[in-house]
Design a protein around this motif. Structure first.
Motif, PDB file in Angstrom:
ATOM      1  N   ILE A 149      -8.407   4.827   9.796  1.00 56.95           N
ATOM      2  CA  ILE A 149      -7.395   4.588   8.768  1.00 56.95           C
ATOM      3  C   ILE A 149      -6.048   4.360   9.445  1.00 56.95           C
ATOM      4  O   ILE A 149      -5.670   5.102  10.353  1.00 56.95           O
ATOM      5  N   THR A 150      -5.347   3.321   8.978  1.00 62.41           N
ATOM      6  CA  THR A 150      -4.009   3.021   9.485  1.00 62.41           C
ATOM      7  C   THR A 150      -2.983   3.648   8.547  1.00 62.41           C
ATOM      8  O   THR A 150      -3.042   3.440   7.335  1.00 62.41           O
ATOM      9  N   ARG A 151      -2.067   4.409   9.122  1.00 63.21           N
ATOM     10  CA  ARG A 151      -1.007   5.064   8.347  1.00 63.21           C
ATOM     11  C   ARG A 151       0.305   4.992   9.128  1.00 63.21           C
ATOM     12  O   ARG A 151       0.292   4.785  10.343  1.00 63.21           O
ATOM     13  N   PRO A 152       1.432   5.248   8.439  1.00 66.71           N
ATOM     14  CA  PRO A 152       2.704   5.350   9.160  1.00 66.71           C
ATOM     15  C   PRO A 152       2.618   6.410  10.263  1.00 66.71           C
ATOM     16  O   PRO A 152       1.991   7.454  10.082  1.00 66.71           O
ATOM     17  N   LYS A 153       3.260   6.124  11.391  1.00 62.17           N
ATOM     18  CA  LYS A 153       3.203   6.993  12.570  1.00 62.17           C
ATOM     19  C   LYS A 153       4.057   8.256  12.412  1.00 62.17           C
ATOM     20  O   LYS A 153       3.764   9.291  12.995  1.00 62.17           O
TER      21      LYS A 153
END
Length: 190
Positions: free
Chosen positions: A113-117
């Motif tokens: 899953i890609t999310r804000p860092k």
């Protein structure tokens, strides 16, 4: 940033809710008063999280529709629990990161899953005191994952419909082969 330091008393274990279940599409209610009842739920959520060897838990996952999340990365085996009441993420970085996420409520499956860092958030602590927290890396991802639960969103929502369906079928097959253990009076490991 304040980390709550207290001796974790082994509170009662709360049984997990497994998907598919409508509770994962419901928004958790804002808590107006942090009293002993709310603190007891938070203690029980910590007990459940540690028993299941997880790093986070949103209240929906244990059948409680209140805005409570608990998180503890347990880095180097040291317990440093966060208890978030009414957590609100106020800022998300434009830089993103990818982690392989899974959930106790969706056993047997995981997805990248890609999310804000990085994030900034406000919340009330165990004693009802307003706090702010800046988090990045794995901590930011875990917090976003748990806050999503409180907002009626699941980690699979970040994937295509086809990928979601594939993973849900895999999870249902996993649950048939590995029925969940319900903790109770005769259970010896909690």
């Amino acid at each position: 940033m304040s980390k709550l330091v207290f001796i974790i008393k082994m509170a009662e274990y709360l049984n997990l809710v497994y998907a598919p279940n409508d509770i994962f599409r419901q928004k958790a209610a804002i808590i107006t008063i942090i009293d002993d009842n709310i603190r007891t739920v938070a203690d029980q959520m910590l007990t459940t999280m540690y028993t299941e060897r997880a790093v986070g838990l949103g209240a929906n996952m244990v059948g409680v529709l209140k805005r409570i999340a608990v998180v503890d990365l347990q880095e180097n085996g040291i317990r440093t629990p966060y208890i978030f009441v009414n957590p609100e993420i106020n800022w998300r970085s434009t830089d993103t990161q990818i982690f392989n996420e899974s959930s106790l409520s969706f056993p047997g499956i995981a997805a990248e899953i890609t999310r804000p860092k990085a994030i900034k958030m406000t919340y009330l602590d165990y004693h009802g005191i307003s706090q702010t927290l800046e988090a990045e890396g794995l901590l930011a991802t875990v917090i976003q994952h748990e806050v999503d639960y409180l907002d009626g969103k699941i980690f699979l929502d970040y994937l295509s419909k086809m990928k979601q369906d594939l993973l849900l079928k895999k999870m249902i097959k996993y649950l048939k082969l590995n029925p969940p253990h319900v903790h109770g009076a005769h259970c010896h490991h909690h």
